[in-house]
Design a protein around this motif. Structure first.
Motif, PDB file in Angstrom:
ATOM      1  N   LYS A   1     -23.425 -41.970  19.448  1.00 33.03           N
ATOM      2  CA  LYS A   1     -24.214 -40.997  20.193  1.00 33.03           C
ATOM      3  C   LYS A   1     -24.747 -39.896  19.274  1.00 33.03           C
ATOM      4  O   LYS A   1     -25.896 -39.446  19.411  1.00 33.03           O
ATOM      5  N   LEU A   2     -23.926 -39.445  18.330  1.00 29.36           N
ATOM      6  CA  LEU A   2     -24.353 -38.369  17.433  1.00 29.36           C
ATOM      7  C   LEU A   2     -25.438 -38.841  16.475  1.00 29.36           C
ATOM      8  O   LEU A   2     -26.369 -38.092  16.154  1.00 29.36           O
ATOM      9  N   VAL A   3     -25.313 -40.083  15.996  1.00 27.52           N
ATOM     10  CA  VAL A   3     -26.360 -40.622  15.133  1.00 27.52           C
ATOM     11  C   VAL A   3     -27.674 -40.717  15.897  1.00 27.52           C
ATOM     12  O   VAL A   3     -28.746 -40.386  15.380  1.00 27.52           O
ATOM     13  N   GLU A   4     -27.609 -41.162  17.152  1.00 26.73           N
ATOM     14  CA  GLU A   4     -28.814 -41.204  17.986  1.00 26.73           C
ATOM     15  C   GLU A   4     -29.447 -39.816  18.105  1.00 26.73           C
ATOM     16  O   GLU A   4     -30.680 -39.681  18.160  1.00 26.73           O
ATOM     17  N   ALA A   5     -28.595 -38.788  18.152  1.00 22.88           N
ATOM     18  CA  ALA A   5     -29.096 -37.416  18.295  1.00 22.88           C
ATOM     19  C   ALA A   5     -29.580 -36.830  16.977  1.00 22.88           C
ATOM     20  O   ALA A   5     -30.066 -35.705  16.947  1.00 22.88           O
ATOM     21  N   GLY A   6     -29.431 -37.574  15.873  1.00 18.64           N
ATOM     22  CA  GLY A   6     -29.936 -37.102  14.589  1.00 18.64           C
ATOM     23  C   GLY A   6     -28.938 -36.364  13.738  1.00 18.64           C
ATOM     24  O   GLY A   6     -29.318 -35.724  12.748  1.00 18.64           O
ATOM     25  N   VAL A   7     -27.643 -36.435  14.071  1.00 19.00           N
ATOM     26  CA  VAL A   7     -26.615 -35.750  13.289  1.00 19.00           C
ATOM     27  C   VAL A   7     -26.268 -36.587  12.064  1.00 19.00           C
ATOM     28  O   VAL A   7     -25.982 -37.784  12.183  1.00 19.00           O
ATOM     29  N   ALA A   8     -26.279 -35.976  10.877  1.00 14.56           N
ATOM     30  CA  ALA A   8     -25.841 -36.648   9.662  1.00 14.56           C
ATOM     31  C   ALA A   8     -24.315 -36.630   9.612  1.00 14.56           C
ATOM     32  O   ALA A   8     -23.669 -35.692  10.088  1.00 14.56           O
ATOM     33  N   LEU A   9     -23.730 -37.662   9.011  1.00 15.26           N
ATOM     34  CA  LEU A   9     -22.283 -37.814   8.972  1.00 15.26           C
ATOM     35  C   LEU A   9     -21.792 -37.917   7.545  1.00 15.26           C
ATOM     36  O   LEU A   9     -22.470 -38.453   6.664  1.00 15.26           O
ATOM     37  N   ALA A  10     -20.587 -37.399   7.309  1.00 11.33           N
ATOM     38  CA  ALA A  10     -19.908 -37.586   6.029  1.00 11.33           C
ATOM     39  C   ALA A  10     -18.418 -37.677   6.316  1.00 11.33           C
ATOM     40  O   ALA A  10     -17.905 -36.970   7.180  1.00 11.33           O
ATOM     41  N   ALA A  11     -17.736 -38.567   5.619  1.00 13.93           N
ATOM     42  CA  ALA A  11     -16.315 -38.769   5.896  1.00 13.93           C
ATOM     43  C   ALA A  11     -15.570 -39.144   4.634  1.00 13.93           C
ATOM     44  O   ALA A  11     -16.147 -39.689   3.685  1.00 13.93           O
ATOM     45  N   THR A  12     -14.265 -38.830   4.625  1.00 17.36           N
ATOM     46  CA  THR A  12     -13.384 -39.284   3.554  1.00 17.36           C
ATOM     47  C   THR A  12     -12.336 -40.214   4.139  1.00 17.36           C
ATOM     48  O   THR A  12     -12.006 -40.150   5.316  1.00 17.36           O
ATOM     49  N   SER A  13     -11.826 -41.090   3.299  1.00 16.23           N
ATOM     50  CA  SER A  13     -10.744 -41.969   3.699  1.00 16.23           C
ATOM     51  C   SER A  13     -10.216 -42.669   2.463  1.00 16.23           C
ATOM     52  O   SER A  13     -10.860 -42.670   1.414  1.00 16.23           O
ATOM     53  N   ASN A  14      -9.052 -43.268   2.608  1.00 13.88           N
ATOM     54  CA  ASN A  14      -8.500 -44.100   1.550  1.00 13.88           C
ATOM     55  C   ASN A  14      -8.736 -45.574   1.844  1.00 13.88           C
ATOM     56  O   ASN A  14      -8.215 -46.438   1.168  1.00 13.88           O
ATOM     57  N   THR A  15      -9.510 -45.878   2.880  1.00 16.05           N
ATOM     58  CA  THR A  15      -9.759 -47.250   3.296  1.00 16.05           C
ATOM     59  C   THR A  15     -11.248 -47.441   3.505  1.00 16.05           C
ATOM     60  O   THR A  15     -11.907 -46.606   4.095  1.00 16.05           O
ATOM     61  N   LEU A  16     -11.785 -48.546   3.007  1.00 13.11           N
ATOM     62  CA  LEU A  16     -13.194 -48.824   3.210  1.00 13.11           C
ATOM     63  C   LEU A  16     -13.495 -48.949   4.698  1.00 13.11           C
ATOM     64  O   LEU A  16     -12.654 -49.417   5.470  1.00 13.11           O
ATOM     65  N   PRO A  17     -14.693 -48.552   5.137  1.00 20.45           N
ATOM     66  CA  PRO A  17     -15.002 -48.542   6.567  1.00 20.45           C
ATOM     67  C   PRO A  17     -14.744 -49.869   7.256  1.00 20.45           C
ATOM     68  O   PRO A  17     -14.215 -49.914   8.357  1.00 20.45           O
ATOM     69  N   GLY A  18     -15.100 -50.988   6.629  1.00 26.47           N
ATOM     70  CA  GLY A  18     -14.911 -52.276   7.251  1.00 26.47           C
ATOM     71  C   GLY A  18     -13.464 -52.697   7.368  1.00 26.47           C
ATOM     72  O   GLY A  18     -13.153 -53.686   8.022  1.00 26.47           O
ATOM     73  N   LYS A  19     -12.537 -51.959   6.746  1.00 25.71           N
ATOM     74  CA  LYS A  19     -11.131 -52.309   6.778  1.00 25.71           C
ATOM     75  C   LYS A  19     -10.297 -51.302   7.555  1.00 25.71           C
ATOM     76  O   LYS A  19      -9.074 -51.362   7.555  1.00 25.71           O
TER      77      LYS A  19
END
Length: 365
Positions: free
Chosen positions: A183-201
């Motif tokens: 929903k936020l991407v649809e609204a035009g919000v940019a995203l940034a995130a940290t993690s120790n795991t790749l998104p697909g995993k």
């Protein structure tokens, strides 16, 4: 009693006596980098010369921040800073640039991912009311406090949402976060995130990932991965915790330290079960040191995960911890440290150990 005695000794606070009620607007207003990362910037990050991906990450993120300086991707201007737009008053999807609307910082412990994420927040040319920074837990807690639709409305006017420690703890969080970010991407919000795991995993090892593959892949599509190489502190084993103090030493430190709290550990764990995790930050408002007696191994996973959240809030606020009982490296059972939440428990041990080291000056030998 002398004036000096009055200023150096007082009845300590008790976290167990606090039942904070946090208004929703405070939850949103506090979505900024914590005090520990308030002063970080890209130019204060020192890349490892042997790890070119670290300096590359700085350049990429600086460019990403510069690209967020124009109009809101959905066409909304600064006047929507409150994010309180009508639910159905969304712009057409065609107004949103094609491709991922976010960056995903992947790497091991100790490579400075949170430093870089906070630097991105600071570098983004937008008012604080147009950008948000919070941990994954804080984001899910915000949804719990506001409700899904109100969270979407509140964050949709933002230029940027930064999510630290992006981890999926259960299937419900998988669906919740996937839907929210969509929903936020649809609204035009940019995203940034940290993690120790790749998104697909994300989520692997915690539940049947195949059952939620579509949601996991959906999360991946929101980000382009920026790998940050470096030494992974998980492979060094647990940090050695300082030797615990006696109950008498802990109580004396609490009395002599203005703004210190004093609680026995089992009672605090029980109290945490009655306070929503979104309020743990408010629970520690104006606390200058946390003093704990009778530290024991946590009895179950639910209790352990609540303690992880408290440890994060104390670490963010740089609150030293003085304790008696078991050392912090014995808080969690072997089963917990070998289970799906092990990275959270390792982080809690590391952070509580650092805060225990910070408390040495509070103890009278």
């Amino acid at each position: 009693m002398s004036t000096s005695a009055l200023t150096t000794e007082a009845d300590p606070l008790s976290l167990c006596a606090r039942e904070p009620h946090v208004p929703a607007d405070r939850l949103v207003a506090e979505m900024v980098p914590p005090p520990r990362f308030d002063g970080v910037r890209f130019d204060t990050y020192i890349p490892d010369p042997n790890q070119p991906s670290q300096s590359d990450a700085v350049k990429t993120l600086a460019s990403f921040a510069d690209g967020l300086g124009g109009a809101h991707a959905s066409g909304a201007g600064a006047a929507t800073g409150t994010g309180l737009r009508r639910w159905f008053a969304r712009k057409p999807r065609t107004a949103v640039p094609a491709g991922p609307r976010g960056v995903y910082l992947d790497g091991g412990y100790g490579v400075g991912k949170t430093h870089l994420l906070a630097s991105l927040w600071h570098a983004t040319p937008a008012a604080p009311s147009l950008k948000a920074f919070g941990t994954f837990v804080e984001l899910t807690n915000l949804v719990g406090a506001l409700g899904f639709q109100q969270t979407v409305q509140t964050l949709s006017g933002h230029r940027l949402l930064c999510i630290d420690e992006f981890e999926l703890d259960d299937p419900g969080d998988t669906v919740l976060v996937s839907s929210l970010l969509g929903k936020l991407v649809e609204a035009g919000v940019a995203l940034a995130a940290t993690s120790n795991t790749l998104p697909g995993k994300l989520g692997e090892g915690r539940f049947a990932a195949a059952d939620f593959l579509r949601e996991i892949q959906g999360l991946s599509s929101h980000f382009r991965t920026l790998r940050i190489d470096g030494e992974d502190y998980r492979h060094r084993g647990l940090p050695e915790a300082p030797a615990p103090y006696s109950d008498a030493q802990v109580a004396e430190a609490a009395r002599r330290t203005p703004g210190a709290s004093l609680d026995d550990f089992p009672s605090l764990l029980e109290h945490l079960s009655r306070v929503h995790p979104s309020r743990y930050g408010a629970l520690t408002d104006d606390v200058r040191a946390v003093c704990l007696t009778d530290v024991r191994a946590v009895p179950d996973q639910s209790t352990a995960l609540r303690l992880v959240v408290l440890a994060d809030r104390l670490y963010d606020r740089e609150v030293p911890v003085v304790a008696s009982g078991l050392p912090f490296d014995r808080l969690f059972s072997e089963d917990m440290l070998n289970g799906g939440y092990r990275k959270k428990y390792f982080r809690a041990i590391s952070r509580l150990t650092a805060l225990a080291r910070d408390s040495k000056g509070l103890i009278t030998q």
